[in-house]
Design a protein around this motif. Structure first.
Motif, PDB file in Angstrom:
ATOM      1  N   ALA A  46       0.781  -0.968  -0.211  1.00 29.15           N
ATOM      2  CA  ALA A  46      -0.297  -0.149   0.011  1.00 29.15           C
ATOM      3  C   ALA A  46       0.839   1.190   0.225  1.00 29.15           C
ATOM      4  N   VAL A  47       1.905   1.154   0.816  1.00 26.61           N
ATOM      5  CA  VAL A  47       2.970   2.314   1.186  1.00 26.61           C
ATOM      6  C   VAL A  47       3.675   2.877  -1.155  1.00 26.61           C
ATOM      7  N   GLU A  48       3.996   1.871  -1.602  1.00 29.34           N
ATOM      8  CA  GLU A  48       4.624   1.936  -2.144  1.00 29.34           C
ATOM      9  C   GLU A  48       3.358   2.362  -3.510  1.00 29.34           C
ATOM     10  N   ALA A  49       2.733   1.926  -3.319  1.00 33.21           N
ATOM     11  CA  ALA A  49       1.664   2.428  -4.142  1.00 33.21           C
ATOM     12  C   ALA A  49       1.282   3.519  -4.321  1.00 33.21           C
ATOM     13  N   MET A  50       1.587   3.956  -3.144  1.00 32.07           N
ATOM     14  CA  MET A  50       1.424   5.691  -3.328  1.00 32.07           C
ATOM     15  C   MET A  50       2.397   6.764  -4.066  1.00 32.07           C
ATOM     16  N   GLY A  51       3.560   5.796  -4.479  1.00 34.22           N
ATOM     17  CA  GLY A  51       4.730   6.381  -5.469  1.00 34.22           C
ATOM     18  C   GLY A  51       5.599   7.009  -4.929  1.00 34.22           C
ATOM     19  N   SER A  52       6.479   7.796  -5.163  1.00 34.17           N
ATOM     20  CA  SER A  52       8.149   7.810  -4.739  1.00 34.17           C
ATOM     21  C   SER A  52       7.289   8.983  -3.592  1.00 34.17           C
ATOM     22  N   ILE A  53       8.139   9.929  -2.651  1.00 32.92           N
ATOM     23  CA  ILE A  53       7.967  10.737  -1.404  1.00 32.92           C
ATOM     24  C   ILE A  53       8.795  11.759  -2.260  1.00 32.92           C
ATOM     25  N   ASP A  54       9.786  11.653  -3.002  1.00 38.84           N
ATOM     26  CA  ASP A  54      10.054  12.529  -3.910  1.00 38.84           C
ATOM     27  C   ASP A  54       9.189  13.747  -4.533  1.00 38.84           C
ATOM     28  N   GLU A  55       8.423  12.833  -5.415  1.00 34.65           N
ATOM     29  CA  GLU A  55       7.078  12.935  -6.105  1.00 34.65           C
ATOM     30  C   GLU A  55       6.642  13.946  -5.481  1.00 34.65           C
ATOM     31  N   ILE A  56       5.813  13.298  -4.402  1.00 33.21           N
ATOM     32  CA  ILE A  56       4.655  13.251  -3.472  1.00 33.21           C
ATOM     33  C   ILE A  56       5.067  15.124  -2.814  1.00 33.21           C
ATOM     34  N   VAL A  57       6.452  14.566  -2.583  1.00 30.13           N
ATOM     35  CA  VAL A  57       6.938  16.142  -1.384  1.00 30.13           C
ATOM     36  C   VAL A  57       6.484  17.874  -2.764  1.00 30.13           C
ATOM     37  N   SER A  58       7.143  17.197  -4.394  1.00 33.46           N
ATOM     38  CA  SER A  58       7.416  17.856  -4.927  1.00 33.46           C
ATOM     39  C   SER A  58       6.167  18.331  -5.550  1.00 33.46           C
ATOM     40  N   GLN A  59       5.170  17.595  -5.517  1.00 31.79           N
ATOM     41  CA  GLN A  59       4.252  17.864  -6.296  1.00 31.79           C
ATOM     42  C   GLN A  59       3.212  19.087  -5.217  1.00 31.79           C
ATOM     43  N   ILE A  60       3.026  18.760  -3.859  1.00 27.92           N
ATOM     44  CA  ILE A  60       2.827  19.303  -2.787  1.00 27.92           C
ATOM     45  C   ILE A  60       3.090  20.319  -2.311  1.00 27.92           C
ATOM     46  N   LEU A  61       4.468  21.254  -2.682  1.00 29.34           N
ATOM     47  CA  LEU A  61       5.171  22.287  -2.907  1.00 29.34           C
ATOM     48  C   LEU A  61       4.676  22.962  -3.468  1.00 29.34           C
ATOM     49  N   MET A  62       4.881  22.533  -5.242  1.00 25.51           N
ATOM     50  CA  MET A  62       4.767  22.994  -5.918  1.00 25.51           C
ATOM     51  C   MET A  62       3.405  23.561  -6.177  1.00 25.51           C
ATOM     52  N   GLY A  63       2.164  22.882  -5.806  1.00 22.95           N
ATOM     53  CA  GLY A  63       0.538  22.780  -5.279  1.00 22.95           C
ATOM     54  C   GLY A  63       0.529  24.359  -4.050  1.00 22.95           C
ATOM     55  N   ALA A  64       1.073  23.922  -2.852  1.00 23.32           N
ATOM     56  CA  ALA A  64       0.869  25.088  -1.489  1.00 23.32           C
ATOM     57  C   ALA A  64       0.466  26.485  -2.293  1.00 23.32           C
ATOM     58  N   SER A  65       0.427  27.539  -1.950  1.00 23.34           N
ATOM     59  CA  SER A  65      -0.014  28.737  -1.624  1.00 23.34           C
ATOM     60  C   SER A  65      -0.104  29.535  -0.884  1.00 23.34           C
ATOM     61  N   PRO A  66      -0.049  30.287  -0.633  1.00 20.81           N
ATOM     62  CA  PRO A  66      -0.323  31.225   0.703  1.00 20.81           C
ATOM     63  C   PRO A  66      -1.544  31.726   1.186  1.00 20.81           C
ATOM     64  N   ARG A  67      -1.839  31.905   2.172  1.00 17.23           N
ATOM     65  CA  ARG A  67      -3.066  32.482   2.910  1.00 17.23           C
ATOM     66  C   ARG A  67      -3.685  33.439   2.238  1.00 17.23           C
ATOM     67  N   LYS A  68      -4.490  34.071   1.719  1.00 14.10           N
ATOM     68  CA  LYS A  68      -4.498  35.267   2.127  1.00 14.10           C
ATOM     69  C   LYS A  68      -5.894  35.853   2.769  1.00 14.10           C
ATOM     70  N   PRO A  69      -5.679  37.282   3.678  1.00 14.12           N
ATOM     71  CA  PRO A  69      -6.158  37.448   4.993  1.00 14.12           C
ATOM     72  C   PRO A  69      -7.561  36.809   4.757  1.00 14.12           C
ATOM     73  N   GLY A  70      -7.977  36.327   6.053  1.00 17.14           N
ATOM     74  CA  GLY A  70      -9.779  36.607   6.048  1.00 17.14           C
ATOM     75  C   GLY A  70     -10.139  35.620   5.408  1.00 17.14           C
ATOM     76  N   ARG A  71      -9.271  34.758   5.218  1.00 11.44           N
ATOM     77  CA  ARG A  71     -10.127  33.006   3.416  1.00 11.44           C
ATOM     78  C   ARG A  71     -10.563  32.019   4.547  1.00 11.44           C
ATOM     79  N   GLU A  72     -10.426  32.147   5.919  1.00 11.23           N
ATOM     80  CA  GLU A  72     -10.714  31.208   7.200  1.00 11.23           C
ATOM     81  C   GLU A  72     -11.766  31.374   7.292  1.00 11.23           C
ATOM     82  N   GLN A  73     -12.485  32.658   7.967  1.00  9.98           N
ATOM     83  CA  GLN A  73     -13.329  33.301   7.931  1.00  9.98           C
ATOM     84  C   GLN A  73     -14.744  33.153   7.285  1.00  9.98           C
ATOM     85  N   ALA A  74     -13.914  33.216   5.917  1.00 14.20           N
ATOM     86  CA  ALA A  74     -15.065  33.205   4.407  1.00 14.20           C
ATOM     87  C   ALA A  74     -15.139  31.650   4.280  1.00 14.20           C
TER      88      ALA A  74
END
Length: 203
Positions: A46-74
């Motif tokens: 099951a762990v192996e089916a998740m893929g490479s940790i390097d690829e997962i980390v790269s995808q997550i970091l590339m997709g991460a974006s800073p939060r805008k003020p008031g976003r959580e409240q909205a």
């Protein structure tokens, strides 16, 4: 690699994410591994089916974006509005969805009972073979003491045949029971996937 090692490595590599995003990401991948294990994979597979940790980390970091003020409240206000709408729909649609849900639950329960009934029936057949073997052996002894050698040998042969069938059927029951239990697990997993939505990663 185990699930714990996989999630620990992700935690170490994603230490720069906001804590809430990090926890949500780890929860997502933990649930994904659990789902694959419920489908029959081992923990390592099951762990192996998740893929490479390097690829997962790269995808997550590339997709991460800073939060805008008031976003959580909205987001919280939108969630409350949507929750109220869902409650209204559930109340108005109760006469329609509740009978359907009850019928669906009854069908699943019936299938579950049928699975276990089949297992009980198979083992009951095996017990009948074993009973026939015991009856044949004791009948042989009684026949020999009564002077009926031919009758005693016939009963002995029948008992030995029943004993052989009991042994073979016992192993067959194990295989059949394992298969039926696997099918029932897959059905329950499918039902779970219908009602429990997997949580995605916050981007």
């Amino acid at each position: 690699m185990t699930k714990y090692e996989f999630l620990s490595a992700l935690r170490n590599r994603l230490g720069g994410l906001p804590q809430e995003d990090l926890e949500r990401t780890l929860e997502y991948y933990g649930e994904s591994i659990d789902d694959r294990m419920e489908d029959g994979l081992t923990e390592e597979e099951a762990v192996e089916a998740m893929g490479s940790i390097d690829e997962i980390v790269s995808q997550i970091l590339m997709g991460a974006s800073p939060r805008k003020p008031g976003r959580e409240q909205a987001r919280g206000n939108a969630g409350r509005s949507w929750g109220a709408g869902v409650i209204v729909l559930l109340v108005l649609g109760f006469p329609l969805w509740f009978p359907l849900l009850a019928a669906f639950a009854a069908i699943l329960f019936s299938l579950y009972v049928v699975f276990w009934s089949l297992i009980v029936v198979f083992y009951a057949v095996d017990l009948s073979f074993a009973a026939g073997a015991v009856a044949g052996i004791f009948g042989c002894v009684a026949g020999l003491f009564a002077g009926g050698v031919a009758h005693g040998l016939l009963l002995l042969g029948s008992g030995l045949v029943c004993a052989g069938l009991a042994v073979l059927w016992f192993f067959a029951c194990g295989v059949i029971a394992k298969g039926l239990i696997g099918v029932s697990k897959r059905v329950l997993s499918w039902v779970k996937s219908c009602f429990v939505r997997r949580r995605g990663i916050a981007r």
